[in-house]
Each structure stands twice: as C-alpha cells, then as structure tokens.
Design a protein around this motif. Structure first.
Motif, PDB file in Angstrom:
ATOM      1  N   VAL A  68      -2.233  -4.396  -5.593  1.00  0.00           N
ATOM      2  CA  VAL A  68      -1.834  -3.879  -6.905  1.00  0.00           C
ATOM      3  C   VAL A  68      -2.564  -4.628  -8.015  1.00  0.00           C
ATOM      4  O   VAL A  68      -3.138  -5.694  -7.798  1.00  0.00           O
ATOM      5  CB  VAL A  68      -0.303  -4.021  -7.112  1.00  0.00           C
ATOM      6  N   MET A  69      -2.515  -4.042  -9.201  1.00  0.00           N
ATOM      7  CA  MET A  69      -3.001  -4.698 -10.416  1.00  0.00           C
ATOM      8  C   MET A  69      -1.771  -4.988 -11.272  1.00  0.00           C
ATOM      9  O   MET A  69      -0.987  -4.083 -11.550  1.00  0.00           O
ATOM     10  CB  MET A  69      -3.948  -3.776 -11.186  1.00  0.00           C
ATOM     11  N   VAL A  70      -1.591  -6.253 -11.656  1.00  0.00           N
ATOM     12  CA  VAL A  70      -0.431  -6.638 -12.467  1.00  0.00           C
ATOM     13  C   VAL A  70      -0.879  -7.222 -13.795  1.00  0.00           C
ATOM     14  O   VAL A  70      -1.992  -7.722 -13.923  1.00  0.00           O
ATOM     15  CB  VAL A  70       0.474  -7.663 -11.745  1.00  0.00           C
ATOM     16  N   THR A 107      -4.586  -8.510 -13.311  1.00  0.00           N
ATOM     17  CA  THR A 107      -4.893  -9.396 -12.203  1.00  0.00           C
ATOM     18  C   THR A 107      -4.617  -8.651 -10.913  1.00  0.00           C
ATOM     19  O   THR A 107      -3.555  -8.056 -10.756  1.00  0.00           O
ATOM     20  CB  THR A 107      -4.012 -10.662 -12.271  1.00  0.00           C
ATOM     21  N   GLU A 108      -5.563  -8.688  -9.985  1.00  0.00           N
ATOM     22  CA  GLU A 108      -5.396  -7.995  -8.705  1.00  0.00           C
ATOM     23  C   GLU A 108      -4.809  -8.945  -7.675  1.00  0.00           C
ATOM     24  O   GLU A 108      -5.113 -10.131  -7.668  1.00  0.00           O
ATOM     25  CB  GLU A 108      -6.743  -7.468  -8.209  1.00  0.00           C
ATOM     26  N   LYS A 143       8.421  -5.604 -11.557  1.00  0.00           N
ATOM     27  CA  LYS A 143       7.980  -7.002 -11.502  1.00  0.00           C
ATOM     28  C   LYS A 143       7.862  -7.439 -10.046  1.00  0.00           C
ATOM     29  O   LYS A 143       8.769  -7.210  -9.247  1.00  0.00           O
ATOM     30  CB  LYS A 143       8.955  -7.909 -12.244  1.00  0.00           C
ATOM     31  N   VAL A 144       6.719  -8.045  -9.721  1.00  0.00           N
ATOM     32  CA  VAL A 144       6.460  -8.503  -8.357  1.00  0.00           C
ATOM     33  C   VAL A 144       5.886  -9.917  -8.376  1.00  0.00           C
ATOM     34  O   VAL A 144       5.380 -10.373  -9.393  1.00  0.00           O
ATOM     35  CB  VAL A 144       5.469  -7.571  -7.602  1.00  0.00           C
ATOM     36  N   MET A 145       5.958 -10.569  -7.216  1.00  0.00           N
ATOM     37  CA  MET A 145       5.262 -11.837  -7.006  1.00  0.00           C
ATOM     38  C   MET A 145       4.132 -11.560  -6.030  1.00  0.00           C
ATOM     39  O   MET A 145       4.354 -10.945  -4.980  1.00  0.00           O
ATOM     40  CB  MET A 145       6.186 -12.905  -6.431  1.00  0.00           C
ATOM     41  N   LEU A 146       2.933 -11.995  -6.386  1.00  0.00           N
ATOM     42  CA  LEU A 146       1.781 -11.821  -5.509  1.00  0.00           C
ATOM     43  C   LEU A 146       1.703 -12.975  -4.520  1.00  0.00           C
ATOM     44  O   LEU A 146       2.353 -14.005  -4.709  1.00  0.00           O
ATOM     45  CB  LEU A 146       0.501 -11.759  -6.353  1.00  0.00           C
ATOM     46  N   VAL A 159       3.305 -13.978 -10.959  1.00  0.00           N
ATOM     47  CA  VAL A 159       4.359 -13.003 -11.207  1.00  0.00           C
ATOM     48  C   VAL A 159       3.911 -12.104 -12.349  1.00  0.00           C
ATOM     49  O   VAL A 159       3.418 -12.586 -13.376  1.00  0.00           O
ATOM     50  CB  VAL A 159       5.690 -13.701 -11.559  1.00  0.00           C
ATOM     51  N   GLY A 160       4.062 -10.808 -12.173  1.00  0.00           N
ATOM     52  CA  GLY A 160       3.690  -9.870 -13.218  1.00  0.00           C
ATOM     53  C   GLY A 160       4.242  -8.496 -12.951  1.00  0.00           C
ATOM     54  O   GLY A 160       4.874  -8.244 -11.925  1.00  0.00           O
ATOM     55  N   ARG A 161       4.018  -7.599 -13.898  1.00  0.00           N
ATOM     56  CA  ARG A 161       4.495  -6.217 -13.775  1.00  0.00           C
ATOM     57  C   ARG A 161       3.356  -5.329 -13.292  1.00  0.00           C
ATOM     58  O   ARG A 161       2.248  -5.380 -13.820  1.00  0.00           O
ATOM     59  CB  ARG A 161       5.021  -5.715 -15.108  1.00  0.00           C
ATOM     60  N   VAL A 162       3.657  -4.500 -12.294  1.00  0.00           N
ATOM     61  CA  VAL A 162       2.643  -3.639 -11.697  1.00  0.00           C
ATOM     62  C   VAL A 162       2.213  -2.570 -12.704  1.00  0.00           C
ATOM     63  O   VAL A 162       3.041  -1.847 -13.247  1.00  0.00           O
ATOM     64  CB  VAL A 162       3.170  -2.983 -10.399  1.00  0.00           C
TER      65      VAL A 162
END
Length: 63
Positions: free
Chosen positions: A15-17, A29-30, A48-51, A56-59
């Motif tokens: 994903v890109m966040v 950020t990928e 919101k996800v953790m890579l 941590v960011g929103r997809v």
C-alpha cells in the motif's frame, strides 16, 4: 483502489500511506501492511495501518 474501506486492505498487502507529518504535503510512503489499526469498516481519510517497517499512516492507495 483507495484506502477508505477496511475490507479492501489485508495483512501483507502493498500500500501507499500518508504519515501524520506528511499530510500537508501529501508525500506517500510505500510499504507492506503488518497491522490494521482502524476498527471501523470505513474511514473517509483512509484506514490507519502499521507497515512492516514500523511506519504508521493512513492508506491512500492499494497496489
């Protein structure tokens, strides 16, 4: 696909966040999803996800 629906996102997806500090600039950020942090089914600004890298960011986009 955008990242507003939780059902579209799964662990291991690329994903890109957008991180909190990058929301004004829109810098993306990928990464690969490690955890899904948003509990609701839909979020208008992105789930919101953790890579795997710990970011941590929103997809914004699902690859």
């Amino acid at each position: 696909m955008d990242g507003t629906k939780r059902a579209d996102i799964h662990i291991g997806a690329t994903v890109m966040v957008v991180q909190k500090q990058d929301q004004r600039t829109g810098k993306l950020t990928e990464g690969i999803v490690k955890r899904i942090l948003t509990n609701s089914a839909v979020h208008h600004r992105g789930i919101k996800v953790m890579l795997e890298s710990g970011i941590v960011g929103r997809v914004q986009e699902i690859k």
